[in-house]
Design a protein around this motif. Structure first.
Motif, PDB file in Angstrom:
ATOM      1  N   TYR A 251       0.859  -1.188   0.000  1.00 35.74           N
ATOM      2  CA  TYR A 251       0.000   0.000   0.000  1.00 35.74           C
ATOM      3  C   TYR A 251       0.895   1.238   0.000  1.00 35.74           C
ATOM      4  O   TYR A 251       1.748   1.379   0.881  1.00 35.74           O
ATOM      5  CB  TYR A 251      -0.928  -0.001   1.213  1.00 35.74           C
ATOM      6  CG  TYR A 251      -1.882  -1.180   1.223  1.00 35.74           C
ATOM      7  CD1 TYR A 251      -3.181  -1.054   0.754  1.00 35.74           C
ATOM      8  CD2 TYR A 251      -1.468  -2.430   1.690  1.00 35.74           C
ATOM      9  CE1 TYR A 251      -4.060  -2.131   0.753  1.00 35.74           C
ATOM     10  CE2 TYR A 251      -2.332  -3.523   1.677  1.00 35.74           C
ATOM     11  CZ  TYR A 251      -3.626  -3.364   1.216  1.00 35.74           C
ATOM     12  OH  TYR A 251      -4.475  -4.436   1.212  1.00 35.74           O
TER      13      TYR A 251
ATOM     14  N   SER B  81       1.807   5.329   0.060  1.00 32.43           N
ATOM     15  CA  SER B  81       1.392   6.620   0.598  1.00 32.43           C
ATOM     16  C   SER B  81       2.493   7.635   0.339  1.00 32.43           C
ATOM     17  O   SER B  81       3.675   7.287   0.239  1.00 32.43           O
ATOM     18  CB  SER B  81       1.099   6.529   2.104  1.00 32.43           C
ATOM     19  OG  SER B  81       2.254   6.118   2.815  1.00 32.43           O
TER      20      SER B  81
ATOM     21  N   ILE C 237      -0.563  10.935  -3.636  1.00 36.06           N
ATOM     22  CA  ILE C 237      -1.336   9.691  -3.525  1.00 36.06           C
ATOM     23  C   ILE C 237      -2.640  10.006  -2.798  1.00 36.06           C
ATOM     24  O   ILE C 237      -2.620  10.395  -1.630  1.00 36.06           O
ATOM     25  CB  ILE C 237      -0.560   8.605  -2.760  1.00 36.06           C
ATOM     26  CG1 ILE C 237       0.766   8.283  -3.462  1.00 36.06           C
ATOM     27  CG2 ILE C 237      -1.405   7.351  -2.621  1.00 36.06           C
ATOM     28  CD1 ILE C 237       0.624   7.662  -4.818  1.00 36.06           C
TER      29      ILE C 237
ATOM     30  N   ASN D 166      -4.364   5.125  -1.938  1.00 40.73           N
ATOM     31  CA  ASN D 166      -3.677   4.685  -0.726  1.00 40.73           C
ATOM     32  C   ASN D 166      -4.279   3.404  -0.155  1.00 40.73           C
ATOM     33  O   ASN D 166      -3.583   2.605   0.481  1.00 40.73           O
ATOM     34  CB  ASN D 166      -3.720   5.797   0.324  1.00 40.73           C
ATOM     35  CG  ASN D 166      -3.097   5.380   1.648  1.00 40.73           C
ATOM     36  OD1 ASN D 166      -3.782   5.260   2.648  1.00 40.73           O
ATOM     37  ND2 ASN D 166      -1.800   5.146   1.649  1.00 40.73           N
TER      38      ASN D 166
END
Length: 269
Positions: free
Chosen positions: A133, A135, A139, A144
């Protein structure tokens, strides 16, 4: 005072009763101790499960890192403690070290989380491995929360996002310069006017809900005679007149004022 004499049978019965109470107390103590040991074992097993799960997460993050040469693997650790309680009292404390691994690619963070799938027929989920994931700057919330198993897609996502951020920054700088230039030109054109910079809003009904309301730079020029002119400033430096407001409130009065204005080279058919 009369003294009661107990028979041998009664004395024996009392003795038996005391022995039974002592045995019951001993049995209760044994059962309490067994319950305490069972609770401690349960918490220790739970902690072992945490440690095993964290080791799997660290391993998965390491495997992802090997597939992305530009990434850097980080492992955060902290000391934790789990309490075993019995009848509202802490009977033991099991200390352990938590480990959480993640990657960084430049200024972007890549978290590694287990992907759990839940069936509508059961509250217990089943693992589908680990996903990444991303970030960082550029983003959004939706991206995210999107998990990736393909490391190449993660690299492409970050590269594309960096380009988008650079493009937005370049646009913002051009727009800022365009506004500054427009203010300078309007000040030269209307030296006695008051010029204010504001944010304008335009509704685009064909865009998605999140992009429906578009902002733009607006300049409000107030002349000494009370006339207010609003302009939209484009990145190219072009000005688009949005509105002209006259100070007169009565329509007929405004028409009378306009009728008294004289314009050169105007031919009325």
């Amino acid at each position: 005072m009369k003294t009661i004499q107990l028979t041998p049978a009664e004395l024996e019965l009392i003795q038996v009763k005391r022995q039974q109470e002592e045995l019951a107390a001993q049995e209760a103590a044994v059962q309490n101790q067994l319950a305490i040991e069972k609770e401690i074992a349960r918490v220790k097993l739970q902690v072992e499960g945490y440690i095993k799960q964290e080791a799997q997460q660290v391993k998965a993050a390491g495997e992802f890192a090997l597939q992305i040469p530009s990434s850097k693997l980080h492992i955060d650790t902290r000391e934790l403690a789990a309490n075993a309680s019995y009848k509202g009292e802490v009977v033991d404390t099991i200390k352990y070290q938590e480990q959480v691994a993640y990657l960084t690619i430049g200024e972007y963070k890549v978290s590694v989380k287990e992907h759990i799938v839940y069936s509508k027929f059961s509250y217990r989920g089943s693992s589908r491995g680990y996903k990444m994931y991303v970030s960082g700057q550029g983003i959004d919330y939706k991206t995210n929360n999107r998990g990736y198993k393909n490391t190449q897609k993660v690299v492409e996502l970050i590269q594309d996002t960096i380009e988008e951020v650079k493009a937005k920054e370049a646009h913002a700088n051009k727009q800022k310069n365009a506004v500054a230039t427009a203010i300078t030109e309007l000040t030269q054109q209307f030296p006695d006017a008051t010029i204010k910079q504001e944010r304008g809003y335009k509704t685009n009904y064909y865009a998605s809900h999140s992009n429906r309301y578009q902002e733009y730079d607006k300049l409000v020029v107030t002349l000494n005679n009370g006339i207010v002119i609003e302009y939209r400033v484009y990145e190219s430096g072009e000005l688009s007149r949005l509105n002209i407001t006259f100070p007169q409130h009565e329509t007929m009065e405004l028409i009378s004022v306009l009728n008294n204005l004289e314009f050169s080279s105007v031919t009325v058919a």
